[in-house]
Write an enzyme that holds these catalytic residues in place. Structure first.
Site, PDB file in Angstrom:
ATOM      1  N   MET A   1      24.526   8.029   2.002  1.00  0.00           N
ATOM      2  CA  MET A   1      24.431   9.344   2.632  1.00  0.00           C
ATOM      3  C   MET A   1      24.715   9.266   4.130  1.00  0.00           C
ATOM      4  O   MET A   1      25.341  10.159   4.694  1.00  0.00           O
ATOM      5  CB  MET A   1      23.039   9.938   2.365  1.00  0.00           C
ATOM      6  CG  MET A   1      22.883  11.358   2.843  1.00  0.00           C
ATOM      7  SD  MET A   1      24.154  12.447   2.157  1.00  0.00           S
ATOM      8  CE  MET A   1      23.277  13.137   0.765  1.00  0.00           C
TER       9      MET A   1
ATOM     10  N   LYS B   1     -17.357  -0.462   6.222  1.00  0.00           N
ATOM     11  CA  LYS B   1     -17.739  -1.409   5.178  1.00  0.00           C
ATOM     12  C   LYS B   1     -19.231  -1.338   4.837  1.00  0.00           C
ATOM     13  O   LYS B   1     -19.607  -1.356   3.661  1.00  0.00           O
ATOM     14  CB  LYS B   1     -17.376  -2.830   5.633  1.00  0.00           C
ATOM     15  CG  LYS B   1     -17.631  -3.873   4.567  1.00  0.00           C
ATOM     16  CD  LYS B   1     -17.034  -5.224   4.960  1.00  0.00           C
ATOM     17  CE  LYS B   1     -17.251  -6.229   3.825  1.00  0.00           C
ATOM     18  NZ  LYS B   1     -16.667  -7.539   4.146  1.00  0.00           N
TER      19      LYS B   1
ATOM     20  N   PHE C   1     -11.537  -7.008  14.326  1.00  0.00           N
ATOM     21  CA  PHE C   1     -10.489  -7.513  13.432  1.00  0.00           C
ATOM     22  C   PHE C   1     -10.171  -6.456  12.374  1.00  0.00           C
ATOM     23  O   PHE C   1     -11.056  -5.925  11.719  1.00  0.00           O
ATOM     24  CB  PHE C   1     -10.954  -8.810  12.762  1.00  0.00           C
ATOM     25  CG  PHE C   1      -9.927  -9.368  11.810  1.00  0.00           C
ATOM     26  CD1 PHE C   1      -8.687  -9.786  12.272  1.00  0.00           C
ATOM     27  CD2 PHE C   1     -10.186  -9.445  10.448  1.00  0.00           C
ATOM     28  CE1 PHE C   1      -7.722 -10.274  11.393  1.00  0.00           C
ATOM     29  CE2 PHE C   1      -9.232  -9.940   9.563  1.00  0.00           C
ATOM     30  CZ  PHE C   1      -8.003 -10.355  10.040  1.00  0.00           C
ATOM     31  N   GLN C   2      -8.901  -6.145  12.219  1.00  0.00           N
ATOM     32  CA  GLN C   2      -8.408  -5.149  11.268  1.00  0.00           C
ATOM     33  C   GLN C   2      -9.029  -3.771  11.455  1.00  0.00           C
ATOM     34  O   GLN C   2      -9.262  -3.044  10.496  1.00  0.00           O
ATOM     35  CB  GLN C   2      -8.593  -5.650   9.827  1.00  0.00           C
ATOM     36  CG  GLN C   2      -7.734  -6.895   9.586  1.00  0.00           C
ATOM     37  CD  GLN C   2      -7.577  -7.249   8.128  1.00  0.00           C
ATOM     38  OE1 GLN C   2      -8.477  -7.020   7.323  1.00  0.00           O
ATOM     39  NE2 GLN C   2      -6.436  -7.821   7.787  1.00  0.00           N
TER      40      GLN C   2
ATOM     41  N   GLU D   1       0.818  -1.225   0.000  1.00  0.00           N
ATOM     42  CA  GLU D   1       0.000   0.000   0.000  1.00  0.00           C
ATOM     43  C   GLU D   1       0.849   1.272   0.000  1.00  0.00           C
ATOM     44  O   GLU D   1       0.438   2.307  -0.531  1.00  0.00           O
ATOM     45  CB  GLU D   1      -0.962   0.023   1.191  1.00  0.00           C
ATOM     46  CG  GLU D   1      -2.121  -0.964   1.076  1.00  0.00           C
ATOM     47  CD  GLU D   1      -1.780  -2.347   1.629  1.00  0.00           C
ATOM     48  OE1 GLU D   1      -0.592  -2.604   1.944  1.00  0.00           O
ATOM     49  OE2 GLU D   1      -2.711  -3.173   1.740  1.00  0.00           O
TER      50      GLU D   1
END
Ligand SMILES: Cc1ncc(C[n+]2csc(CCOP(=O)(O)OP(=O)(O)O)c2C)c(N)n1
Ligand SMILES: [Mg+2]
Lengths: 581, 164
Positions: free
Chosen positions: A491, A181, A131-132, A69
């Site tokens: 760097m 949802k 959940f999630q 993502e």
């Protein structure tokens, strides 16, 4: 055509009125994207967004399936930087949403317009550690321009419309909409109104006339003026106005990393980038200027060095769309809140050059004495990294888009790639996000399929989003990934070299993969160059290839980026360094 | 110096956390805060007291303006305004001391709102100085607990702090 009607509130209703009808939340989103002329979405599905993806499946909208993502946000960000249009991202709840965080913070720091839609657990489960479930609106509050948690499907049309409006007006930025949802499936009337009014949001575009005349006067009086511009120039489309202004007022131009491309890199009035790895000329000019016209910049510490000693001899005009930037780091003599392009155009009407001939002469002297050298004879081994950049710049077509990652290779690109046009150089400025470059290049290539796109990355940075090779291969993108492979987190190693007595704690990238084989494993082309005499031929070969090509440039492992100003030092205290022999 | 800011906000979920979060992440300190509704539907008023230099407060105000749900910010310390805070104070008050305490409360135009065998709860409103003064006097008897509301403020005269 329908005749305009006056409604009961006395407003004229004509083109803003839309045909309304009931629609599900998911359908509203697809319809809104169509109305906003979105042609592409970057995303990754999951449980909470299946209803959205289910509707997307029936639409003609292009969806780019990334492999992480974070890459979806960076790709949308790259897309937005080259097109100026908001990039759009879909992700699921919980880990899908939290994986976006770095990308969102990156876009926020660089004022990039994005609209991000995340799924959330159903309304009835919010707050139960379902959940999630992750509180992504809470998490992203400090790194979005604004965000929304949708509680009623009937609110969704206005929220979508506001999100696009906010992302792409005023000071641009990412806007996130978190959608439970069940809202995707619920239905309500869909009226999409693009004629938006938000009570607390009213950006100023026109500069104050009084301040503009004070600026004109200051420019006329100045003997040693410089224009110091940043990313705001690009976001507002100010490049043509800037060029006219600089030429009419005979003012030399300095661009920050974020502003590169806003003024032609080969114009005689151009002095380069200022700050930590800026040109000596730019740093001397800023230090000795008697007038700084700051346009769409925010006086970042990487640019100003020790702030107490920054431009102490100068009066400062500051043009910015964000009033909070004016006076934040540096005291300003002439503040002008407004859109940089609009203000520069207003200045252009009355501006007259001051007596700057002597100053321009002095600057020419610095340019002659301190040119940007690449420290290579073109036949060395190992390759000087600067030489790779020079050759990429020389051999690639005029309109090439370059995306960089973060590290030494980024600074060498800023120094040695001749960036002549706006929107051709994209890089992570404010956040300095390793892993940005490759997905951003993917977004840029998808947005501009006819342009050559080169990602210049490091062996460290590339491995932060290397999985996107699958996305590039899957979309058959003609893309060059030039890996400046020094075997180090270069760097950081450079700072250890200079400030920590060469104690290279955990900066050697032992166990790096064979990047040619990695390319091949993904079904891409892999090339390698280990000596300078091979550099141009591999670049030419890569330019003629179809599909993604990785070039593994094995470069001098301990080359440092110079010139350099140590952190928190005045920018005229320069470490010259010079190429190692 | 202390600055009292009146902030009109859209009454949307999370707006308090947006404002409070802004203060903490930019290193501005909130001295006290009071939130309530206004006469306009959907608009709340936050009154926040912040300590800091002129420059810091200017930056606070500009950053607050950037929050989309913030409609208007004014610095009431810059103008003539009425500021009040409410203090509830539970003080030890055995029988022999009650009339003394009562007298202090009257001087400050406060009220005794609860009495028990060994304590009293006193309510006073006023500006900060007045509340500090009564607190100091009552300390002598032993303060058990205090609760304060945070400041609220209005401009003097007919002018109002309004949206837009
Ligand atoms: C996500 C992230 N982690 C850590 C850093 C700190 N950092 C800045 S540059 C750099 C090294 C980058 O290495 P590489 O990509 O190989 O580029 P090089 O400097 O060698 O050209 C690191 C670790 C960062 N900028 N971003
Ligand atoms: Mg490296």
């Amino acid at each position: 055509m329908r005749k305009p009607e006056i409604n009961n509130k006395g407003y004229l209703e004509c083109e803003h009125r839309q045909i309304s009808s009931a629609a599900s939340g998911a359908t509203m989103i697809i319809k809104a994207l169509e109305k906003e002329n979105v042609d592409m979405v970057f995303g990754y599905p999951g449980g909470a967004v299946i209803p959205l993806y289910n509707k997307l499946y029936d639409s003609t909208l292009k969806h780019v399936l990334v492999r992480h993502e974070q890459a979806a946000v960076h790709a949308a960000d790259g897309y937005a930087r080259v097109t100026g249009k908001p990039g759009v991202v879909f992700a699921t709840s919980g880990p899908g949403a939290t994986n976006l965080v770095t990308g969102i913070a990156n876009a926020y720091m660089d004022s990039v317009p994005l609209v991000i839609i995340t799924g959330q657990v159903p309304c009835s489960s919010i707050g139960t550690d379902a959940f999630q479930e992750a509180d992504i609106t809470g998490i992203t509050m400090p790194i979005t321009k604004h965000n929304y948690l949708v509680k009623e499907v009937s609110d969704l049309p206005n929220i979508l419309s506001e999100a696009f409006f906010l992302a792409s007006t005023g000071r641009r930025g990412p806007v996130l909409i978190d959608i439970p949802k069940d809202i995707f499936d619920r239905e309500a009337e869909f009226v999409y109104n693009r004629n938006r009014k938000i009570p607390g949001y009213n950006p100023t575009y026109e500069g104050h006339a009084g301040q503009i005349s004070r600026a004109v006067k200051a420019i006329k009086e100045a003997k040693r003026p410089v224009l110091f511009g940043g990313g705001g120039l690009l976001r507002s489309g100010a490049s043509p106005a800037l060029q006219d202004f600089a030429e009419k007022a005979r003012v030399p131009v300095i661009l920050t990393l974020m502003g590169l491309g806003a003024f032609p890199g080969d114009n005689e009035l151009y002095l380069g980038m200022p700050g930590m790895h800026g040109t000596i000329t730019a740093n001397y000019a800023l230090t000795q200027a008697d007038l700084i016209i700051a346009a769409g910049v925010r006086f970042d510490d990487r640019v100003t060095g020790k702030i107490e000693e920054f431009a102490n001899n100068a009066r400062v005009i500051h043009i910015d769309i964000d009033p909070a930037e004016i006076g934040k780091n540096v005291n300003i003599d002439v503040p002008i809140v407004g859109d940089v392009k609009t203000v520069l155009e207003a200045l252009l009407k009355n501006v007259q050059p001051g007596d700057t001939a002597e100053w321009l002469q002095q600057i020419k002297g610095w340019q002659k004495n301190y040119p940007t050298l690449c420290g290579s004879n073109g036949a060395g081994r190992p390759i000087k990294p600067q030489f790779v950049i020079k050759e990429l710049s020389r051999l690639s077509p005029e309109n090439t888009i370059v995306a960089t990652d973060v590290g030494q290779h980024q600074m060498w690109t800023a120094q040695h790639f001749n960036i002549k046009r706006p929107y051709k150089f994209i890089t992570s400025g404010g956040l300095g996000t390793m892993g940005y470059g490759f997905p951003a290049a993917i977004g840029a290539k998808l947005a501009c399929p006819d342009e050559t796109v080169i990602c210049i990355t490091g062996d460290g940075s590339f491995q932060m989003n290397i999985q996107e090779l699958a996305t590039a291969v899957n979309n058959q993108l003609d893309l060059i990934i030039a890996v400046v492979n020094n075997g180090y987190l270069g760097m950081v190693r450079q700072w250890q070299d200079i400030f920590y007595n060469k104690r290279y704690a955990h900066t050697a990238l032992e166990g790096n993969p064979d990047f040619v084989k990695v390319a091949e494993a993904y079904g891409a082309k892999g090339l390698r160059a280990a000596g300078e005499n091979n550099v141009s031929s591999v670049i030419e070969e890569a330019l003629s290839e179809k599909g993604p090509v990785i070039i593994d440039f094995i470069v001098d492992p301990e080359e440092n980026v110079y010139p350099m100003v140590a952190p928190n030092c005045p920018i005229n205290e320069i470490i010259f360094g010079g190429a190692r022999s | 110096m202390k600055h009292v800011l009146a902030i009109l906000v859209e009454n949307k979920p999370g707006v308090l956390s947006r404002v409070a979060g802004l203060f903490s992440r930019r290193g501005f300190n909130i001295d006290n805060i009071a939130v309530g509704e206004t006469v306009a539907p959907g608009i709340s008023r936050m009154t926040i007291t912040v300590e800091g230099s002129e420059k810091l407060v200017e930056q606070v105000i500009k950053q607050l303006h950037k929050l989309i749900n913030v409609i208007k910010v004014s610095n009431l310390s810059k103008e003539s305004s009425v500021m009040r805070e409410l203090l509830l104070i539970k003080v030890n008050a055995e029988v022999g001391y009650r009339s003394d305490i009562q007298q202090i409360v009257e001087t400050f135009r406060g009220k005794v709102v609860d009495v028990s065998p060994e304590s009293m709860v006193i309510e006073v409103t006023g500006d900060e100085e007045k509340l500090e003064a009564i607190k100091l006097l009552l300390q002598h008897y032993g303060i058990r607990e205090i609760a304060r509301t945070g400041k609220v403020a209005l401009l003097r005269g007919a002018a109002i702090t309004r949206e837009g």
